[in-house]
Design a protein around this motif. Sequence first.
Motif, short mmCIF file in Angstrom:
data_model
loop_
_atom_site.label_atom_id
_atom_site.label_comp_id
_atom_site.label_asym_id
_atom_site.label_seq_id
_atom_site.Cartn_x
_atom_site.Cartn_y
_atom_site.Cartn_z
N UNK A 32 -3.81 -0.28 -3.55
CA UNK A 32 -3.98 0.97 -2.78
C UNK A 32 -5.30 1.04 -2.03
N UNK A 33 -6.36 0.51 -2.62
CA UNK A 33 -7.68 0.66 -2.02
C UNK A 33 -7.89 -0.34 -0.88
N UNK A 34 -8.85 -0.04 0.00
CA UNK A 34 -9.12 -0.98 1.08
C UNK A 34 -9.50 -2.35 0.52
N UNK A 35 -8.98 -3.41 1.14
CA UNK A 35 -9.27 -4.75 0.65
C UNK A 35 -9.16 -5.72 1.83
N UNK A 39 -4.23 18.15 -20.38
CA UNK A 39 -4.91 17.16 -21.22
C UNK A 39 -5.37 15.95 -20.46
N UNK A 52 -4.38 13.32 -16.65
CA UNK A 52 -3.48 12.87 -15.59
C UNK A 52 -3.96 11.48 -15.20
N UNK A 53 -3.14 10.48 -15.02
CA UNK A 53 -1.67 10.52 -15.12
C UNK A 53 -1.18 10.56 -16.58
N UNK A 103 -9.48 9.64 -2.63
CA UNK A 103 -9.62 9.43 -4.07
C UNK A 103 -10.46 10.55 -4.68
N UNK A 122 -9.08 13.26 -7.33
CA UNK A 122 -9.67 13.32 -8.67
C UNK A 122 -10.10 14.75 -9.02
N UNK A 170 -3.61 4.51 -10.38
CA UNK A 170 -3.94 5.91 -10.10
C UNK A 170 -4.96 6.48 -11.08
N UNK A 171 -4.92 6.01 -12.31
CA UNK A 171 -5.92 6.44 -13.28
C UNK A 171 -7.31 6.00 -12.81
N UNK A 214 0.83 -1.20 0.00
CA UNK A 214 0.00 0.00 0.00
C UNK A 214 0.87 1.25 0.00
N UNK A 271 -17.03 0.08 -6.65
CA UNK A 271 -16.41 -0.79 -5.64
C UNK A 271 -17.48 -1.55 -4.86
N UNK A 331 -5.59 7.50 2.17
CA UNK A 331 -5.45 6.08 1.81
C UNK A 331 -4.36 5.39 2.61
N UNK A 384 -16.44 5.78 -8.66
CA UNK A 384 -15.62 4.76 -8.00
C UNK A 384 -16.31 4.10 -6.79
N UNK A 440 -8.41 5.56 -9.87
CA UNK A 440 -8.91 6.36 -8.74
C UNK A 440 -9.62 7.63 -9.21
N UNK A 441 -9.45 8.00 -10.48
CA UNK A 441 -10.13 9.18 -11.02
C UNK A 441 -11.56 8.88 -11.47
N UNK A 491 -10.67 12.71 -20.78
CA UNK A 491 -9.83 12.36 -19.63
C UNK A 491 -10.16 13.26 -18.44
N UNK A 492 -10.23 12.66 -17.29
CA UNK A 492 -10.57 13.37 -16.05
C UNK A 492 -11.87 14.16 -16.22
N UNK A 539 -6.26 -5.14 -3.59
CA UNK A 539 -5.94 -4.01 -4.47
C UNK A 539 -4.71 -3.32 -3.89
N UNK A 591 -4.16 11.66 -1.23
CA UNK A 591 -4.16 10.19 -1.25
C UNK A 591 -3.36 9.64 -0.08
#
Lengths: 433, 297
Positions: B45-48, A149, A151-152, A134, A138, B23-24, A9, B35, A112, B31, B26-27, B226-227, B43, A108
């Motif tokens: 990063x996320x709680x699991x 444009x 991210x990431x 998150x 975002x 990380x993408x 993590x 989940x 997190x 979400x 998480x956008x 995107x985003x 996962x 994060x």
Amino acid sequence: MMTKALIEHIEGEASLYFDTRGEKITWAEIAFPHFRGMERMLEGRKATDALVITPRVCGICGHAHLMATVRAIEAAYAQAGYPVELTRKARSIRELTLVLEMIQNHFKWLYLVILPELEKLGVGGISPAPLKGAYAAAQATKILALFAGQWPHSSYMIPGGVTCDPTHLERIQAAGLLDELIGFFEKETAGVGLDALLSFASCREFNPLQSDLGRLEKGLIATEMHKKGMAYDRFVVLGEHGFTVRARLKHTRPMKADPSQVSTEPAVCRDETSHARNVRYGKHFYEVGPLARSISADTALIKNMHRRYKDSVYTRVMARAYETAVLLQHAKTLLAELELSEPSYVPPAPLERISAEGEGIVEAPRGPLMHRMRLERGIVAEYGIITPTQWNLGSSVMSDPAPAQKAMVGAADIAEATFVFRSFDVCSVCTTH
Amino acid sequence: MRSRLFKPTLIWLQGVTCNGNTHSFLNLPYLPQLLARFEILYHPLLPCSQNLEEIARCRRGCDVLVFEGAFDPMMERAGVTLERLVAYYAEEAGHVIAAGSCASFGGIFKAAAPERNSGLAYAGEHPDGPLLGKAGKVINLSGCPVHPEWLGFALMNIAEGRPISVDALGRPTALYRHMAHDGCLRNEYFEWKVDAEQFGRKEGCLFYEHGCRGPLTHASCNRTLWNGVSSKMRVGTPCFGCTEPDFPRRNLFETKTNMSIPEEVPVGVSKRAYLTMTGIAKSFKIKRLEERLTDDD
């Protein structure tokens, strides 16, 4: 006896090897097992290809890598006698998107990683809500993407400026989104207005706060993190930006910092092959990151914390969380002052003329990120990357421990030591690249 | 359609990666709702509910395996090789999602170590990965990184028990039938062959000189932004073709040309016809396309 702990993590994994007396940590070594060969794959490519490749070093701070690359190429241009002209507008947009990447990182990390881990140490009332992190992240990347444009992994900074050509429409959209994000931060994270938080001068001012930051502060004191995890109390800030000052600091005393004094060597771990490197300034290890930046920027609250609790976990963690507020304010200023009438891009000389060396230094979320390259007629002959986590999370010998090693020695047990480790905001993918 | 009560179990494993797909993801705007439709066993990063060491023991399978990063058989996670981890979980799973170009085709990290690394079912465009025999269950969500909405689309379809039709490279047709060019705000410049001339301006097309792969790349970046707000081309950056098996190509900011016509022409167009059409289009002088679009400066 060596006890191994797998730390996850984080961005990837790390192995920690502990020597203990009873439960107490007497020595720690750190291994980062995964290597990917990013530097080598750049060799032989046109320098501008690095603008696409290096953001892929890291999924959480790729934008910082992009900026380090573009600064390194521009430095090579200058060394070759073809200085690149950058407008104020291009500089401001680059800085704004970098700052937004730092903000998403800090959200994060807080939600997190740190709050859930603090709860695991047995602190009541934390009620971690990882998805808040998150959500806020975002929101920050949405603002970033208006200029970059996506991210990431965007590649919108190029030698001579930026590829985007924003209008007042994007500026106003961005300002609206940023106000929303600040609203979220004030309500959920801080429990107090941004201006009020930024005027805090003492840790005592957290006492009445019924917020995530208030719970974090109380939790750190409850676990005695204000007495733990001290490293060298020496700091380095190398990137040049509007939100901090390049300096080398002993305690809070600033001195000149010269990036040419930075050197690296392979990290040491007896029990596992580590692909990390140790980074030193002169002969010594220094800590990097938001704590270093806050002290260098003379941030009243963090200096107050440092006076009371030195470079403890408490100060380190609070400095990172608090930097979110500083950066939100800085983003707001940058956006308000953005002068759209200037060109985004001033074409530089043809890349084929450039045979030179260049260095690009950026303050990434975790500290200074350095890219060094040697170009032969615009082609990458050599590429070297030094990342912030290499400064903090190196692994050296007992007579000369790296900052995180020094900070972990003396921890009451492994659970506490791993929290100390996480206080540096570990990034495995950057450490090895 | 499955009942909403059925919660597929999900494990997200990482190969050789930058964590960009994590990380993408998480956008993704929805979400939390997504989940809630799965039981997340693991996962990064996320709680699991499990940790990596428990996952590495390979004791309990999952319904959905999401794999991020290139496949290097000898790479270890918690002391167990990817070869073993992927073989075990792919056998059990009903669906395997290759999240991103590294997991789909090898991507950046195949380019870094071509002799070792590949995607799950493909190495570049060649069907040559460890899950080749199970290619039917591998959904390739290429992209560097994967677009969060594409991953959301695939996972929600799985949660709802809907079939996902895929193209010859295992990519969902609903997402990859479009070209990145589709929805690009510079399309009118593309049609009339008006080049951008230089970066940093919203006017002009980036296909002719600046390396844009929009008309050659299967991706819906300009349909699903995107985003939620933008895309590379919208901010004047060329499309680098990151959803295709040959990513990363070389000289990414340049277009290879032949007599000032791009050597590679848009997908599905005959080169001879394209040359003729280009000649005609270029003969028009459209004043509107020679002017700036806004008076902000």
